[in-house]
Every structure is written in structure tokens, then in C-alpha cells.
Design a protein around this motif. Structure first.
Motif, PDB file in Angstrom:
ATOM      1  N   PRO A  72       0.947  -0.927   0.222  1.00 47.76           N
ATOM      2  CA  PRO A  72      -0.150  -0.342   0.114  1.00 47.76           C
ATOM      3  C   PRO A  72       0.950   1.429  -0.036  1.00 47.76           C
ATOM      4  CG  PRO A  72      -1.021  -1.104   1.731  1.00 47.76           C
ATOM      5  CD  PRO A  72       0.682  -2.206   1.533  1.00 47.76           C
ATOM      6  N   THR A  73       0.707   2.151  -0.428  1.00 40.91           N
ATOM      7  CA  THR A  73       1.885   3.907  -1.228  1.00 40.91           C
ATOM      8  C   THR A  73       1.676   4.073   0.680  1.00 40.91           C
ATOM      9  OG1 THR A  73      -0.185   3.535  -2.710  1.00 40.91           O
ATOM     10  CG2 THR A  73       1.588   5.323  -1.820  1.00 40.91           C
ATOM     11  N   ASN A  74       0.836   3.929   1.741  1.00 34.65           N
ATOM     12  CA  ASN A  74       0.924   4.972   2.943  1.00 34.65           C
ATOM     13  C   ASN A  74       2.054   3.725   4.023  1.00 34.65           C
ATOM     14  OD1 ASN A  74      -0.540   2.197   3.375  1.00 34.65           O
ATOM     15  ND2 ASN A  74      -1.527   3.506   4.833  1.00 34.65           N
ATOM     16  N   PHE A 171      -8.072  -0.986  -3.900  1.00 31.91           N
ATOM     17  CA  PHE A 171      -8.077   0.912  -4.472  1.00 31.91           C
ATOM     18  C   PHE A 171      -8.908   1.507  -4.038  1.00 31.91           C
ATOM     19  CE2 PHE A 171      -5.092   0.060  -8.084  1.00 31.91           C
ATOM     20  CZ  PHE A 171      -4.502  -0.384  -7.472  1.00 31.91           C
ATOM     21  N   PHE A 172     -10.254   1.346  -3.055  1.00 30.85           N
ATOM     22  CA  PHE A 172     -10.600   2.867  -3.079  1.00 30.85           C
ATOM     23  C   PHE A 172     -10.866   2.901  -1.287  1.00 30.85           C
ATOM     24  CE2 PHE A 172     -12.306   0.278  -6.275  1.00 30.85           C
ATOM     25  CZ  PHE A 172     -12.995   0.354  -7.249  1.00 30.85           C
ATOM     26  N   ASN A 173      -9.648   2.590  -0.904  1.00 30.13           N
ATOM     27  CA  ASN A 173      -9.584   2.690   0.630  1.00 30.13           C
ATOM     28  C   ASN A 173      -8.766   3.385   0.500  1.00 30.13           C
ATOM     29  OD1 ASN A 173      -8.117   3.042   2.678  1.00 30.13           O
ATOM     30  ND2 ASN A 173      -8.588   0.857   3.802  1.00 30.13           N
ATOM     31  N   LYS A 174      -9.000   4.997   0.929  1.00 26.93           N
ATOM     32  CA  LYS A 174      -8.319   6.453   1.177  1.00 26.93           C
ATOM     33  C   LYS A 174      -6.889   6.796   1.752  1.00 26.93           C
ATOM     34  CE  LYS A 174     -10.959   9.931   0.621  1.00 26.93           C
ATOM     35  NZ  LYS A 174     -11.578  10.714   0.739  1.00 26.93           N
ATOM     36  N   GLU A 175      -7.072   4.808   2.496  1.00 27.40           N
ATOM     37  CA  GLU A 175      -5.724   5.695   3.618  1.00 27.40           C
ATOM     38  C   GLU A 175      -4.353   5.093   3.089  1.00 27.40           C
ATOM     39  OE1 GLU A 175      -4.095   3.909   8.260  1.00 27.40           O
ATOM     40  OE2 GLU A 175      -6.081   4.293   7.453  1.00 27.40           O
TER      41      GLU A 175
END
Length: 339
Positions: A72-74, A171-175
């Protein structure tokens, strides 16, 4: 031989990078780690390599030379900096990080450890992009005045049995993602237009979601460049059959690229539209450039400036959406330096 660990199968391109690694004679996949243990174990079994649930064991393993990051990007900043601090070379999916300041901290760690970092910006190696760059450099468009790039697909269009469409639910998880269509799919138009039009002065963005809790799925940004040109970036997850489009307009002509169709009009070439007989040869893909930089010390064509410029536009666009206004990039850079 470069011994590689695959770090997560979260991103939809993870399988693609594993395949590229397996096809590269200089890469050997040695181990898989995933923040989702079940997913990682399944992937490792498929690739016929061990699964390691402890990231520290992967990064401290002296047999591992490099990592391919699809988390995940975060988690990018934490994991990439840990990899760098353990002197592992790093290949990662875009975007590198959510803020310019985070990107700079990552590059500082990479520089200190003297490892090679590559962010996958593959369209900078494509024939059509290289042709657009060539046309600009030869002055066939005169002074660039406008640039437009659209890349969209139907990943969030509901399917029978899947209201989210074919994109994975996360992919729709903003965090985890930091955003939706703009930060992910829109990355390609951003880094292409950045490279062609130059430094960005300001961004005005509208990142449209279907509810307050969701990420954007249909987005547009107006870009003001320091050279006076204007840009339009369009992306989304709700467009079926949308072609890729890259358009450049200048004082002496226009270049229109739509999928594999290319047309050029230039006063320097006479009247009418011109279709090129041949395009420049494609450059090696980002992973190939990464491995060559590790083994031979060759400098990649994809640069820190490309990576930082991508995050700068993303960060500015998110602020523009939140505050409903035009955002000068100097605001982002001033905050970074003050911080």
C-alpha cells in the motif's frame, strides 16, 4: 546476479513486476513478504519461493541485494527507508510517497546508503513519448502553449457480483492509497506532461468521488507551467472504451497522439497533417534500467526530478480539491522547506 525480495502483492502491477524479474537474466527472486500473510503465502507458493512473515528478517538477510515494493502506498516511506538503511536497492511502484518532503527524506536515505532507487514510470520509455519529445526538441511545434493528456479506464464501473468493478476493493481505501484515480492512473499523464512541458507553477484540480467516504473516480486538473503553457490532465475509473490521448499545441503546429495513431501538423513541414514513417526505438523498461544501474552503474533516464515532480502535482491537486482553489506549487515547496 541480483537477489531480490518481493515486498507485497497489494498493487495490481505486482504480478507484472514479478514476471519482468523472472524474465531478466540478472534477477533471482529469493523470497516473498506481504503485510497480508495469506496473500503472501499464496503468491510465494505460486512463484515457488519461500514466504517470510517478518520484514526485518528479509531486510537484514545478507543474501538479499534488492527489493521490489508493491505495498500500500501509505507504507512506501517506512518500508523503502528501512530497505535503504539496510543497503538494499529498491524498485517501487508509483507514487513514491504522498508528499514532496517524504520523497526528499527517502532520497536522502538512499543517497546515504548508496543504493539505487527506481520508481516505475514506464511511459517515459515508450516510443510515442520519445517521438513527442523529439518533435518538441526539433522546434516543429514552436513554443509549446497547451498540452493535454487523458488516461482513463472502467475499473470502478460496477460488474455483476462486484459493485466496485474489476479493481481490487483496497484501491478505494483512501488511507492506503492516498487518493483514487488521480494519484494512481493519473500519475502517467502527470509525469508525461511534466517532462514535456517543464516545471509546474500552479494546479487547479477537481477530484470527483461518488460519496464523501470514497476516493476520486473521475478527475481533471488544470496545470500552469512556468513557461506560460497550460495543461489539462484527465483521468478516471468510470470510462469504458476511453483511448489514451496526448496532445501538444504550439505556435508552429500540433501533435495529436491517440493510442497508436499519431498525427503532426507543423508550418515547418508544409500544409496538412503528417504521419511519421517510424518512431524512435523504445528505451529499456524501468526495471531493466534499475538492474543496469546496479550492475553497470549506468544512469537511468527516469530521474529523481520526474519522481518529485509527480508527487508535487499530486500534493497540489489534493490541496486544491480540499480547499476549492488554485494552488501554487511554491506553497507546497515553502511548507516543505519551513518544515
Amino acid at each position: 546476479m541480483v537477489n531480490v525480495a518481493l515486498l507485497s502483492k497489494w498493487h495490481v502491477h505486482a504480478d507484472d513486476y514479478a514476471r519482468q524479474a523472472n524474465q531478466n537474466e540478472h534477477i533471482q527472486i529469493k523470497v516473498v513478504w506481504d503485510e497480508n500473510v495469506e496473500r503472501g503465502q499464496e503468491w510465494a507458493k505460486k512463484l515457488a519461493v519461500p514466504f517470510e512473515k517478518d520484514l526485518k528478517n528479509v531486510l537484514t538477510n545478507p543474501e538479499i541485494d534488492a527489493v521490489i515494493v508493491d505495498t500500500p502506498t501509505n507504507l512506501h516511506k517506512e518500508i523503502i527507508m528501512l530497505a535503504a538503511n539496510n543497503r538494499k536497492h529498491i524498485f517501487t511502484e508509483k507514487v513514491l510517497a504522498f508528499t514532496v518532503q517524504d520523497c526528499e527524506e527517502i532520497y536522502e536515505a538512499v543517497s546515504k546508503s548508496q543504493v539505487k532507487l527506481m520508481v516505475s514510470l514506464p511511459r517515459l520509455t515508450e516510443k510515442y513519448y520519445l517521438y513527442a519529445e523529439q518533435v518538441l526538441n526539433e522546434g516543429l511545434l514552436g513554443n509549446l502553449t497547451s498540452i493535454r493528456c487523458r488516461l482513463a479506464h472502467n475499473g470502478a464501473v460496477p460488474l455483476a457480483g462486484n459493485p466496485n468493478g474489476w479493481l481490487p476493493k483496497h484501491f478505494f481505501n483512501k488511507e492506503e492509497c492516498g487518493g483514487g484515480a488521480f494519484i494512481d492512473l493519473g500519475a502517467h499523464p502527470i509525469y508525461l506532461t511534466n517532462r514535456l512541458a517543464g516545471p509546474v507553477k500552479a494546479v487547479t484540480a477537481r477530484l470527483q468521488s461518488q460519496s464523501e467516504d470514497e476516493v476520486d473516480v473521475n478527475s481533471v486538473a488544470i496545470i500552469e507551467y512556468e513557461n506560460g503553457a497550460l495543461g489539462i490532465i484527465e483521468t478516471g475509473f468510470l470510462s469504458s472504451g476511453s483511448p489514451f490521448q496526448l496532445e501538444l499545441y504550439g505556435t508552429e503546429g500540433a501533435l495529436l497522439i491517440e493510442d497508436d495513431k499519431i498525427r503532426l501538423k507543423s508550418k515547418l513541414l508544409g500544409e496538412g497533417w503528417y504521419t511519421p514513417d517510424a518512431l524512435p526505438s523504445a528505451m529499456p523498461l524501468p526495471m531493466e534500467q534499475w538492474i543496469t544501474s546496479i550492475i553497470e552503474g549506468e544512469i537511468p533516464t527516469i530521474t529523481e526530478n520526474d519522481v518529485q515532480g509527480l508527487t508535487l502535482v499530486n500534493q497540489s491537486a489534493i490541496l486544491s480539491q480540499i480547499e476549492g482553489r488554485r494552488v501554487a506549487t511554491s506553497e507546497i515547496l515553502t511548507v516543505k522547506h519551513c518544515g
